[in-house]
Design a protein around this motif. Structure first.
Motif, PDB file in Angstrom:
ATOM      1  N   ALA A  42      -2.742  -2.011   3.426  1.00  0.00           N
ATOM      2  CA  ALA A  42      -3.561  -1.042   2.688  1.00  0.00           C
ATOM      3  C   ALA A  42      -4.794  -1.717   2.101  1.00  0.00           C
ATOM      4  O   ALA A  42      -5.884  -1.136   2.100  1.00  0.00           O
ATOM      5  CB  ALA A  42      -2.734  -0.390   1.573  1.00  0.00           C
ATOM      6  N   THR A  43      -4.635  -2.941   1.631  1.00  0.00           N
ATOM      7  CA  THR A  43      -5.773  -3.679   1.066  1.00  0.00           C
ATOM      8  C   THR A  43      -6.813  -3.972   2.143  1.00  0.00           C
ATOM      9  O   THR A  43      -8.008  -3.803   1.926  1.00  0.00           O
ATOM     10  CB  THR A  43      -5.289  -4.999   0.423  1.00  0.00           C
ATOM     11  N   VAL A  44      -6.348  -4.398   3.318  1.00  0.00           N
ATOM     12  CA  VAL A  44      -7.278  -4.738   4.405  1.00  0.00           C
ATOM     13  C   VAL A  44      -7.937  -3.486   4.960  1.00  0.00           C
ATOM     14  O   VAL A  44      -9.162  -3.424   5.107  1.00  0.00           O
ATOM     15  CB  VAL A  44      -6.541  -5.511   5.526  1.00  0.00           C
ATOM     16  N   MET A 107       2.501   4.771   1.596  1.00  0.00           N
ATOM     17  CA  MET A 107       3.591   4.055   0.916  1.00  0.00           C
ATOM     18  C   MET A 107       3.036   3.185  -0.206  1.00  0.00           C
ATOM     19  O   MET A 107       3.569   3.151  -1.312  1.00  0.00           O
ATOM     20  CB  MET A 107       4.367   3.174   1.911  1.00  0.00           C
ATOM     21  N   SER A 108       1.965   2.493   0.080  1.00  0.00           N
ATOM     22  CA  SER A 108       1.348   1.621  -0.915  1.00  0.00           C
ATOM     23  C   SER A 108       0.809   2.439  -2.087  1.00  0.00           C
ATOM     24  O   SER A 108       0.966   2.061  -3.251  1.00  0.00           O
ATOM     25  CB  SER A 108       0.230   0.808  -0.261  1.00  0.00           C
ATOM     26  N   GLN A 109       0.188   3.583  -1.800  1.00  0.00           N
ATOM     27  CA  GLN A 109      -0.345   4.441  -2.866  1.00  0.00           C
ATOM     28  C   GLN A 109       0.774   5.023  -3.725  1.00  0.00           C
ATOM     29  O   GLN A 109       0.638   5.122  -4.945  1.00  0.00           O
ATOM     30  CB  GLN A 109      -1.192   5.565  -2.271  1.00  0.00           C
ATOM     31  N   SER A 113       1.244   4.539  -7.684  1.00  0.00           N
ATOM     32  CA  SER A 113       1.425   5.650  -8.615  1.00  0.00           C
ATOM     33  C   SER A 113       2.624   5.406  -9.525  1.00  0.00           C
ATOM     34  O   SER A 113       2.569   5.678 -10.724  1.00  0.00           O
ATOM     35  CB  SER A 113       1.632   6.968  -7.859  1.00  0.00           C
ATOM     36  N   GLU A 114       3.707   4.889  -8.971  1.00  0.00           N
ATOM     37  CA  GLU A 114       4.892   4.569  -9.774  1.00  0.00           C
ATOM     38  C   GLU A 114       4.563   3.482 -10.794  1.00  0.00           C
ATOM     39  O   GLU A 114       4.965   3.564 -11.954  1.00  0.00           O
ATOM     40  CB  GLU A 114       6.043   4.124  -8.871  1.00  0.00           C
ATOM     41  N   LYS A 115       3.815   2.486 -10.367  1.00  0.00           N
ATOM     42  CA  LYS A 115       3.395   1.417 -11.278  1.00  0.00           C
ATOM     43  C   LYS A 115       2.510   1.980 -12.385  1.00  0.00           C
ATOM     44  O   LYS A 115       2.670   1.618 -13.561  1.00  0.00           O
ATOM     45  CB  LYS A 115       2.644   0.340 -10.483  1.00  0.00           C
TER      46      LYS A 115
END
Length: 165
Positions: A42-44, A107-109, A113-115
């Motif tokens: 996701a970062t890349v 999934m990363s997003q 959101s949970e964080k």
């Protein structure tokens, strides 16, 4: 006035709750290998360098195919293009990339959101504690004002007694 009343609310307050914690560190320790890979992807994929490099590759792909198509049309013995216009193979490759990166980015997003929810909850708890402590400090300041007023009253009384002599 006994000693306990003299010192006021701040002296009696007990800060027993330690609610500050590093959510980032806590969250990082819980990540599985798959989640770490999803975050890296996701970062890349969500970066400008990726967009720029991918655009350059697509332009080279299209230019090479158009050039090879042109050369093979003018000279029948020349290498034919591997993906002539309308670039169906390129569309397939980009669709494949989108089909896999889309869910990984989601999934990363979702994890982010949970964080964020955990961080908001921690901020709320810290704000509640700070509010309680500020209330104690304000009560203590009022208490000090009362004591100062009593001291001034005593001093004035002593001064009046001394002036009467």
């Amino acid at each position: 006035m006994n000693n306990n009343e003299f010192y006021g609310p701040a002296a009696r307050y007990n800060h027993s709750k330690h609610i500050v914690r590093n959510i980032n560190h806590q969250f990082r320790e819980q990540l599985t290998t798959g989640q770490r890979v999803a975050d890296k992807v996701a970062t890349v994929v969500g970066s400008w360098p990726f967009i720029i490099y991918q655009s350059i590759i697509i332009l080279i792909w299209m230019a090479a195919n158009i050039y090879l198509l042109y050369l093979s049309a003018s000279d029948g013995d020349f290498l034919k293009s591997w993906d002539p216009y309308p670039f169906i193979l390129l569309n397939l490759v980009l669709s494949f990339q989108a089909a896999y990166t889309g869910p990984v980015v989601m999934m990363s997003q979702n994890r982010q959101s949970e964080k964020d929810r955990l961080m908001a909850e921690q901020d709320y708890q810290i704000n509640k504690t700070a509010e309680e402590e500020i209330k104690i400090i304000m009560e203590h300041l009022v208490h000090q004002d009362v004591i100062m007023a009593e001291i001034l009253a005593r001093l004035e009384k002593m001064e009046q007694n001394n002036s009467k002599r």
